[in-house]
Each structure stands twice: as C-alpha cells, then as structure tokens.
Design a protein around this motif. Structure first.
Motif, short mmCIF file in Angstrom:
data_model
loop_
_atom_site.label_atom_id
_atom_site.label_comp_id
_atom_site.label_asym_id
_atom_site.label_seq_id
_atom_site.Cartn_x
_atom_site.Cartn_y
_atom_site.Cartn_z
N SER A 15 6.24 16.90 7.50
CA SER A 15 5.36 18.20 7.65
C SER A 15 4.07 17.88 8.12
CB SER A 15 5.38 18.85 6.44
OG SER A 15 4.79 18.10 5.48
N SER A 16 3.48 16.85 8.32
CA SER A 16 2.12 16.52 8.68
C SER A 16 2.01 16.60 10.28
CB SER A 16 1.58 15.43 7.87
OG SER A 16 2.40 14.02 8.57
N CYS A 17 3.07 16.83 11.05
CA CYS A 17 3.01 16.75 12.46
C CYS A 17 2.70 18.10 13.09
CB CYS A 17 3.95 16.08 13.07
SG CYS A 17 4.31 14.45 12.26
N GLY A 18 2.18 18.46 14.16
CA GLY A 18 2.07 19.59 14.97
C GLY A 18 1.38 20.58 14.25
N ASN A 19 1.62 21.93 15.04
CA ASN A 19 1.01 23.27 14.64
C ASN A 19 1.75 23.80 13.33
OD1 ASN A 19 3.03 24.68 15.60
ND2 ASN A 19 2.27 24.77 17.50
N GLU A 60 -7.25 23.67 2.44
CA GLU A 60 -6.19 22.80 2.64
C GLU A 60 -5.17 22.90 3.68
OE1 GLU A 60 -5.56 21.56 -2.08
OE2 GLU A 60 -4.89 23.33 -1.51
N THR A 61 -5.10 24.31 3.91
CA THR A 61 -4.23 24.74 5.09
C THR A 61 -4.75 24.44 6.29
OG1 THR A 61 -3.53 26.50 3.87
CG2 THR A 61 -3.04 26.78 6.32
N ARG A 66 -4.68 20.64 10.93
CA ARG A 66 -5.25 19.41 12.14
C ARG A 66 -4.64 18.10 11.89
NH1 ARG A 66 -10.73 20.79 9.77
NH2 ARG A 66 -11.12 19.67 7.95
N ASP A 67 -3.51 18.11 11.00
CA ASP A 67 -2.62 16.85 10.89
C ASP A 67 -3.50 15.83 10.01
OD1 ASP A 67 -0.72 17.75 12.28
OD2 ASP A 67 -1.51 16.80 14.05
N TRP A 68 -4.46 16.48 8.94
CA TRP A 68 -5.00 15.45 7.69
C TRP A 68 -5.90 14.65 8.71
CZ3 TRP A 68 -3.60 18.31 4.02
CH2 TRP A 68 -2.09 18.77 3.88
N GLN A 72 -12.26 14.06 5.10
CA GLN A 72 -12.47 14.98 3.99
C GLN A 72 -10.85 15.72 3.85
OE1 GLN A 72 -14.21 15.46 6.64
NE2 GLN A 72 -14.19 17.44 7.56
N ASP A 73 -10.10 15.35 4.68
CA ASP A 73 -8.70 15.81 4.67
C ASP A 73 -7.90 15.20 3.61
OD1 ASP A 73 -9.46 17.52 6.62
OD2 ASP A 73 -8.35 16.92 8.27
N GLN A 74 -8.30 13.93 3.36
CA GLN A 74 -7.35 12.90 2.51
C GLN A 74 -6.71 13.62 1.05
OE1 GLN A 74 -5.66 10.93 4.60
NE2 GLN A 74 -6.71 11.87 5.97
N GLN A 75 -8.17 14.34 0.61
CA GLN A 75 -7.73 14.86 -0.61
C GLN A 75 -6.85 15.99 -0.63
OE1 GLN A 75 -11.15 16.43 -2.67
NE2 GLN A 75 -10.44 16.26 -4.84
N ALA A 76 -6.75 16.62 0.28
CA ALA A 76 -5.73 17.78 0.47
C ALA A 76 -4.39 17.18 0.70
CB ALA A 76 -6.23 19.05 1.71
N ALA A 77 -4.53 16.22 1.69
CA ALA A 77 -3.24 15.39 2.20
C ALA A 77 -2.56 14.86 0.78
CB ALA A 77 -3.54 14.20 2.91
N MET A 78 -3.25 14.34 -0.37
CA MET A 78 -2.59 13.70 -1.40
C MET A 78 -2.06 14.87 -2.29
SD MET A 78 -5.28 10.50 -2.28
CE MET A 78 -6.67 11.00 -1.75
N ARG A 79 -2.96 15.93 -2.31
CA ARG A 79 -2.15 17.13 -3.10
C ARG A 79 -0.87 17.83 -2.56
NH1 ARG A 79 -7.92 18.58 -3.89
NH2 ARG A 79 -7.87 19.74 -2.49
N PHE A 80 -0.79 17.61 -1.21
CA PHE A 80 0.19 18.45 -0.74
C PHE A 80 1.70 17.98 -1.28
CE2 PHE A 80 3.51 18.98 2.80
CZ PHE A 80 3.32 20.08 2.94
N PRO A 81 2.30 16.77 -1.51
CA PRO A 81 3.44 16.50 -1.96
C PRO A 81 3.56 17.07 -3.29
CG PRO A 81 2.14 14.31 -1.23
CD PRO A 81 1.13 15.66 -1.29
N PHE A 82 2.37 17.26 -4.34
CA PHE A 82 2.57 17.73 -5.62
C PHE A 82 2.86 19.30 -5.59
CE2 PHE A 82 0.22 13.94 -6.17
CZ PHE A 82 0.92 13.34 -7.02
N GLN A 83 2.04 19.97 -4.50
CA GLN A 83 2.05 21.44 -4.34
C GLN A 83 3.26 21.71 -3.78
OE1 GLN A 83 -1.33 21.35 -1.85
NE2 GLN A 83 -2.45 22.67 -3.14
N SER A 84 4.06 20.74 -3.03
CA SER A 84 5.35 20.96 -2.41
C SER A 84 6.48 21.07 -3.44
CB SER A 84 5.85 20.21 -1.21
OG SER A 84 4.70 20.32 -0.17
N ALA A 85 6.17 19.91 -4.56
CA ALA A 85 7.23 19.82 -5.30
C ALA A 85 7.04 20.86 -6.32
CB ALA A 85 6.90 18.47 -6.23
N GLN A 86 6.05 21.40 -6.67
CA GLN A 86 5.80 22.60 -7.47
C GLN A 86 6.41 23.73 -6.67
OE1 GLN A 86 1.83 23.59 -8.60
NE2 GLN A 86 2.41 25.38 -9.43
#
Length: 99
Positions: A15-19, A60-61, A66-68, A72-86
């Motif tokens: 999911s981290s690829c493209g628009n 985060e969006t 911008r594909d992380w 500064q995007d790394q913190q959002a990238a680390m939260r993404f799996p948890f948000q997706s699981a939730q």
C-alpha cells in the motif's frame, strides 16, 4: 484472525506505492489475493482501506501519499500497520455481526 493478520501484512507492504487511487487498488488487490475469496472479502478489503483512511490524520495521509519519503514520515509509516489492523477488526466486526 491469523488470516486477517496475513492479509494486512501483505496489503500494508504494497500500500505504500503510488497515488491514493493506486494505493487503494494495490491494498485491496493484495488483501483479496491473501484471502480465500468471495464477495464478502471484497467488501472487507474495501472497508478496511476506507476505515484506515478515517483513522489517519491529515499529516499521516500526506505522508502516505508521498510514499513515506521524508524523514518525518517514518513515524506515520510505523503507525500505519496498527491503524490498518484496527480498521480490519472494525470491518470484520461489521461483517460478522451484521448478518
């Protein structure tokens, strides 16, 4: 539940690829390819994408779109799996308990 985790694991990597539209397509396609199939999984995967976006802040969006690519995007990238699981759990609950 183990299958849900596997589905999201594969979907998150892709999911981290493209628009945003292509990110959704990749997320949903990956989710579906990791599932046993069936129309409820299409609904589940699309719901999971939409619910994940609802859980994300604007920053985060932006980072995801911008594909992380920034430090500064790394913190959002680390939260993404948890948000997706939730989000996936929310969608699974909706599908299971709506019948």
């Amino acid at each position: 539940m183990k299958n849900l985790c596997l589905i999201f694991g594969a979907a998150l990597v892709l999911s981290s690829c493209g628009n945003s539209d292509s990110q959704k397509d990749i997320f949903v396609d990956s989710c579906l390819s990791s599932s046993p199939g069936g129309s409820t999984y299409v609904e589940f995967c699309e719901c999971s994408w939409n619910e994940t976006l609802k859980l994300m802040s604007e920053a985060e969006t932006t980072a995801m779109r911008r594909d992380w690519s920034e430090i500064q995007d790394q913190q959002a990238a680390m939260r993404f799996p948890f948000q997706s699981a939730q989000a996936g759990q929310t969608c699974a609950d909706k599908l299971i308990y709506s019948n």
